[in-house]
Structures are given as structure tokens and as C-alpha cells.
Design an enzyme around this catalytic site. Structure first.
Site, PDB file in Angstrom:
ATOM      1  N   TYR A   1       0.834  -1.361   0.050  1.00 16.78           N
ATOM      2  CA  TYR A   1       0.134  -0.629   0.510  1.00 16.78           C
ATOM      3  C   TYR A   1       0.780   1.091  -0.380  1.00 16.78           C
ATOM      4  O   TYR A   1       0.360   2.438   0.342  1.00 16.78           O
ATOM      5  CB  TYR A   1      -1.057   0.195   1.001  1.00 16.78           C
ATOM      6  N   HIS A   2       2.283   1.201  -0.285  1.00 22.72           N
ATOM      7  CA  HIS A   2       2.552   2.557  -0.731  1.00 22.72           C
ATOM      8  C   HIS A   2       3.499   3.037  -1.677  1.00 22.72           C
ATOM      9  O   HIS A   2       3.719   3.641  -2.873  1.00 22.72           O
ATOM     10  CB  HIS A   2       3.783   2.565   0.346  1.00 22.72           C
TER      11      HIS A   2
END
Ligand SMILES: Cc1cc2nc3c(=O)[nH]c(=O)nc-3n(C[C@H](O)[C@H](O)[C@H](O)COP(=O)(O)OP(=O)(O)OC[C@H]3O[C@@H](n4cnc5c(N)ncnc54)[C@H](O)[C@@H]3O)c2cc1C
Ligand SMILES: *[C@@H]1O[C@H](CO)[C@@H](O)[C@H](O)[C@H]1NC(C)=O
Length: 607
Positions: A535-536
Site C-alpha cells: 500500500y505504498h
């Protein structure tokens, strides 16, 4: 078993908790949609991690009228309770995006496609995330500056990390000068933890690593994760920055306002934005600047919808070209993670759903805002190993320690959220379904694989094509294999093997039966099947000097070829940081606010 059932659980728990605990903290009643002006000094698009900081800092100048436009609504009440974070995914606070089918990765996912959660609503992804506070490595920022971006070295950005922070942890006596006090963003390390955390830290020491403050001078070592949690409640940018500023007469926050494009005049100056609200199109004008803080997926999308991007691609969608900027949407990259390396223990030492949902946990949270409900589910520690390439202190691998595993609780929630093929999950984990254990999850901190964000349509409500292009670069495979071998070492220390009876779940991965178990070939097959997003996403509106044709913004985050327009969010990172991305995005917001104030002659703190 599915996330829908988990939501029902959450609803029941929330009924109980919301009456006693989070009634006031959790409310966000400041939607100014009904009374917007025609014109503002600044319009900020997106109320996420960076947008929240900007709204708060720019509205400190009393003479400036600031508008913050957010596509989603108020954060859901359950977002306040740290342990319920995973249950937010695929709910109303999530854009519910998916990756494009991956050519080199995600083979254990239907069609090689995985869910790609992004926060929607006030607080953005900081309302949905797992609250881990990690600034990154000092070399990440020195590298940004060395690429030709003055003002982004570690020594400079450290001032903004400190300005943002209100450190309330216990473990930083030796590193106190690296921490801030009294800033808007609470960072804390005091919380309930599973007994296994001790095993992880001991394992690190056994392997010759120190127990460190990951946000101190150096990052190599093992650590208890710092969290953005204020007295047991999620410290999102909504709680930390937006809500405290929302009462100012010069700040308007508009909920459910979906920006469809930026309006330019003939001189290519941004003069306003168009947004859709309840089926109606509105236009609002700007005197000074429009700032895009819509995140790594949506900021490049909005630029392209507005005619700023690769001209051939814009023409494919019949969008008139304002500025031909080939870098918009390119250089998109993300940290991939392996969530599947699992160990079984001979003791009940994990975090499980009954741990969190027990009557005593609910009571403890209701009375003291402590206990397992006040922690993100199973997230305990982080480690960074010495790099085997280049500077050894600039890590290529991070390891998250989870005091639970995919197989526990029958894969309830975790497997659903990550999105593996159900038959894959059954085959790999079926035999160990109700067992206690843990996960050591390697993450590639500096992936070499790069992908893109492109338009699928000129309709602003349609998802762009999200292609992280995971594992397209062969070096990423080699690094991941090193990460797996190090994780296996951690799991096989006496601290975990002897003290907790840890045994690696060494079942052959479905799909890799043809490979020799434990060979590099086998692990390559393994990572190509199961690695997925942590999720980055970053990099899709890269900050770069003018000599780099793929740059989108300059070192002051101004969009090339335009006037009165900046991008301020995770998309400007030339290379993602070596850790979780929320803290550096908050820093980017803090620094950008000072740059903007300075450009308009207002007082600044560190420029
Ligand atoms: C599930 C998950 C877990 C994570 N866990 C962690 C963690 O533990 N620690 C950590 O450091 N980081 C974590 N992250 C990453 C971190 O939260 C993000 O890097 C950070 O929040 C990004 O900030 P941003 O400002 O770039 O974008 P965002 O915070 O995503 O903000 C973008 C905002 O813009 C809005 N927007 C988008 N398009 C439009 C439009 N057209 N009109 C109006 N508004 C629009 C969005 O709704 C959103 O509110 C996690 C992320 C996710 C999704
Ligand atoms: C674990 O460590 C022990 C003792 O050092 C060793 O004998 C064993 O082979 C190791 N197991 C694995 C799977 O590496």
C-alpha cells in the site's frame, strides 16, 4: 468466511463502543458544501495525508481563504478503533481499486489482479491505513537532493518531521533530539502486544542486530513499531490536522466534492477547478494556487484529465493538450510484500480474532482505550537488514512482524482482503487452518520495477489503470530471495524456535511443485505467485530537475509548464522511502506549506 461477516462483527462492536468511547473524537461535522465562495486564495484537492496538513498550515494565515475539496465523506466511525482497520478495506472509505493484471507477479491471484486499497474521504489513506509511523532512511532524502532537488536533504526534512510530531513514546531516550514535541501528529509506542513480540526482538539480537528507534539516526535493526495513535484512537490527518483547523473562518472543507479537472487560462495558469457534487457540476476559482493532493493514483489522473500529461496518451482519449508532460503517471512504483511466510507455534501466543473481540478487550477499550482494540491487528514490529549491495546502511529490505498468520481463524478477513484465489489459499493453508503462529513479511524497500498510471477513460469517476508492474526488474527477484532467506533465519533463532516452538510452514507452494524446494528457482516462483501491495504507491508525478525529461514537478513542487499549480503528496517522491509512507507524506505536506508561504511572503518556520 468473508469480510462481510467481519463487518457485521464490527457493527456490533461499534454500537457498544460508540456510545461510550468515541462519540466526540469520531465526529466530523464541518462540511461547508452549502456555503462555498466563488473564489479562494488556495484550493487543495484531496483531504488525505498531505492535503490535511496543507489545509491546516495554509489556513494559519488569517488573510488567506482556503478550500479543501474531498471526493469522499466523513471517516467511518469504526476507523477510530485501531484494531478494526482491516475491516475498512473494501468499505465506503476505500476507492476499491484493483491493479491491472500483472505480467510478472500475482499469479496466486485471480487473473493476476489484486485489490488496491486507497483511502477515500476526510483523512484519505490515513483513515484506512495501519498507522505505522516510519520516516524512512536519511539516505532516501539525501538521494532525492542528489538527484537535483535542492531543499530535500535529510538535515532539511528532519526539521519538518519534528515539526509535525508529538512524540509520546518511551523508547527514544538516546535519540530524543530526533523527535518533536507538541506537533499535531501523535506518535506513540505504548500499547498492548502479543507475547511473540518479545521473541521477534530477541531473535534480532541473536542475529547480531540492535533494538533501535527506527526514527532515530539510523534504521538498520529491529524495532517495536511506533504508531500514529492518540490515547487509543487512530491519529489520522483528519483527527490531527483537519478537524482542529476546520473551525477557522478562513478554511472551508467540502465533502463529497469530486474534482474532475483543473481549469487553465491561455497562459497555462491554473485559475480554478471543476468538481461534481450530488450529480451537479460546480466551478470554483482561485486567486493564488491550486494544489493537487489526491495521492499517487489520482493526482496524475486529474492532471491528465486536465490536459497535462503525455500528449499521445491524452489524444487517445480526445483530451485537448495543455502541456505535453511525458512523465505524468510514469515512474509509478510501490513496495511489494510477502504476507505468506508463516510459522506455527506450540503456544497460544498470537493475536487472533477472539483476542480482539473478547468481552475483556471490549471492556478495556471502553474504559481505558487500551488493550488489543487500541492496536492495529497483529502488527508488532519492524526490522531492516544490512544491505548487501551499495551502502549497507541503506536497506533494500524491511520485515514486518505479524503476531498472527494468514491461516489463523481460517483466513477470515486477511486472505479476503489480500485477495488470493480461494483454491490457492485452501491448498497452501488448508492443513493448518486453526493454528497459532506468526508471519515475517519481507518488503522490497527500493524496488527497481517501475509501472504506470494511465487513463482508461476521460470520465473522471472511472478508475485509471493502476499498473505497479511488480517484479518486472530481475534484481527485485534476487533481493526478495535474500529477504526470504533472512526471514527464515529470524524464524529459526532459538528465541523463536526454542522459546515459542516456532516451525516454518514448509508446504510446497501450489503452482511451484515443479521446482526444487528451497532452491532460488523455487523462491522466485514463490514471490511471483504471492507478493502483492503493502500500500505504498509513489512516484507518479516525480520531482526532478528540468534536465530530467520525465520530471513532473520541480523542487518547489510546481508543475512544469504551468503557473499556479503544485502537486503535494506521495506521487512527488522520485524514489519511494525505505519504509512506510505516511510519515514522509506528512513531512512533504509540512515542507510544501512552508515553501508556499515563503513564495507568497508569509512567515515560515524553517525556510
Ligand atoms: C490499507 C493501507 C494501509 C497502509 N498502512 C500504512 C501504515 O501503516 N503506515 C504508513 O506509513 N503508511 C501506510 N499506508 C500508506 C499511507 O497511508 C499513504 O502513503 C498516505 O496516506 C498517502 O498520502 P497522500 O496524501 O499521498 O494520499 P491519500 O492520503 O490517499 O489522499 C488522497 C485524497 O484525495 C482524495 N481524492 C482523490 N481523487 C480525488 C478527486 N478527483 N477529487 C477530490 N478528492 C480526491 C482521496 O479521496 C483522498 O482522500 C497504508 C495505505 C493503505 C491504503
Ligand atoms: C535451524 O537451526 C538449527 C540449529 O542451528 C539447524 O540445525 C537447522 O538446520 C535449522 N533449520 C532450518 C530449516 O534452517
Amino acid at each position: 468466511m468473508s469480510i462481510q461477516i467481519f463487518r457485521i462483527f464490527i457493527l456490533v462492536i461499534m454500537r457498544i463502543l460508540s456510545t461510550v468511547v468515541i462519540r466526540d473524537v469520531g465526529e466530523h461535522h464541518y462540511d461547508a458544501s452549502g456555503r462555498l465562495l466563488d473564489r479562494y486564495d488556495f484550493i487543495i484537492v484531496g483531504a488525505g495525508s498531505a492535503g490535511g496538513v496543507l489545509a491546516s498550515r495554509l489556513s494559519e494565515i488569517e488573510g488567506w481563504r482556503v478550500l479543501l475539496l474531498e471526493s469522499g465523506g466523513a471517516p467511518p466511525r469504526e476507523s477510530n478503533v485501531p484494531a478494526l482497520a482491516l475491516g475498512l478495506q473494501q468499505g465506503e472509505a476505500d476507492w476499491k481499486y484493483f491493479t491491472a493484471p500483472q505480467r510478472y507477479a500475482q499469479m496466486a491471484f485471480p487473473n493476476n489482479v489484486s485489490p488496491y486499497p486507497r483511502g477515500r474521504g476526510v483523512g484519505g489513506s490515513s483513515t484506512l491505513n495501519l498507522m505505522i509511523y516510519v520516516r524512512g532512511n536519511r539516505r532516501d532524502f539525501d538521494h532525492w537532493e542528489a538527484l537535483g532537488n535542492p531543499g530535500w536533504s535529510y538535515d532539511t526534512v528532519l526539521k519538518y518531521f519534528k515539526k509535525a510530531e508529538d512524540y509520546r513514546g518511551t523508547r527514544n531516550r538516546a535519540t530524543a533530539s530526533y523527535h518533536g514535541k507538541g506537533g499535531p501528529l501523535v506518535v506513540d509506542d505504548k500499547r498492548w502486544s502479543a507475547p511473540l513480540l518479545r521473541g521477534f526482538l530477541n531473535a534480532g539480537q541473536e542475529l547480531g542486530y540492535n533494538i533501535i528507534d527506527a526514527n532515530g539516526p539510523e534504521q538498520i535493526g529491529f524495532s517495536v513499531a511506533d504508531m500514529n495513535i492518540i490515547d487509543g484512537i487512530r491519529a489520522s490527518s483528519a483527527i490531527s490536522y483537519i478537524k482542529p483547523a476546520a473551525g477557522r473562518p478562513n478554511l472551508d472543507v467540502a465533502f463529497n466534492a469530486h474534482v474532475s479537472q483543473i481549469i487553465f487560462n491561455k497562459e497555462k495558469r491554473a485559475i480554478g477547478v471543476q468538481f461534481e457534487q450530488r450529480g451537479k457540476l460546480h466551478t470554483v476559482y482561485v486567486k493564488r494556487e491550486v494544489i493537487l493532493s489526491a495521492g499517487s493514483v489520482n493526482s496524475p489522473q486529474i492532471l491528465m484529465l486536465s490536459g497535462v500529461g503525455p500528449s499521445h496518451h491524452l489524444r487517445e482519449h480526445q483530451i485537448p493538450v495543455v502541456v505535453d508532460l511525458p512523465g505524468v503517471g510514469q515512474n509509478f512504483h510501490d513496495h511489494p510484500i510477502l504476507f505468506t511466510l508463516s510459522w506455527l507455534t506450540n503456544q497460544r501466543v498470537s493475536t487472533s480474532i477472539p483476542t480482539v473481540m473478547s468481552a475483556s478487550a471490549i471492556k478495556e477499550f471502553a474504559h481505558n482505550k487500551q488493550g488489543p482494540l487500541a492496536c492495529p491487528f497483529a502488527i508488532e514490529g519492524n526490522a531492516w537488514s544490512l544491505s548487501e549491495e551499495g551502502d549497507p546502511h541503506w536497506p533494500q529490505l524491511q520485515y514486518v512482524f505479524l503476531s498472527s498468520n494468514m491461516a489463523m481463524n481460517y483466513g477470515f478477513v486477511l486472505s479476503d482482503i489480500i485477495g488470493y484465489k480461494p483454491e490457492f489459499f485452501k491448498k497452501y493453508f488448508g492443513s493448518v487452518r486453526a493454528r497459532y503462529g506468526f508471519v515475517i513479511a519481507p518488503i522490497l524497500t527500493r524496488p527497481k520495477s517501475k509501472g504506470s498510471i494511465t487513463l482508461t477513460s476521460r470520465d473522471p469517476k472511472t478508475s485509471p489503470r493502476i499498473d505497479p508492474n511488480y517484479l518486472s526488474h530481475p534484481d527485485d527477484i534476487k533481493t526478495f530471495i535474500r529477504g526470504i532467506r533472512f526471514a527464515l533465519k529470524i524464524g529459526n533463532t532459538t528465541a523463536l524456535r526454542e522459546d515459542f516452538g516456532a516451525r516454518f510452514h514448509d508446504k510446497v507452494l501450489p503452482g511451484c511443485e515443479g521446482k526444487l524446494y528451497d532452491s532460488d528457482d523455487y523462491w522466485e516462483c514463490y514471490v511471483r505467485h504471492v507478493s502483492s501491495t503493502v500500500y505504498h504507491p509513489a512516484g507518479s508525478c516525480k520531482m526532478a530537475p528540468s534536465s530530467d525529461t520525465m520530471g513532473v514537478v520541480d523542487h518547489k513542487l510546481r508543475v512544469r509548464g504551468t503557473e499556479g499549480l503544485r502537486v503535494v503528496d506521495a506521487s512527488i517522491m522520485p524514489l519511494v522511502t525505505s519504509g512506510n509512507t505516511n510519515a514522509p507524506v506528512i513531512m512533504i505536506g509540512e515542507r510544501a506549506a512552508d515553501i508556499i508561504k515563503n513564495d507568497w511572503g508569509a512567515p515560515t518556520t524553517h525556510l
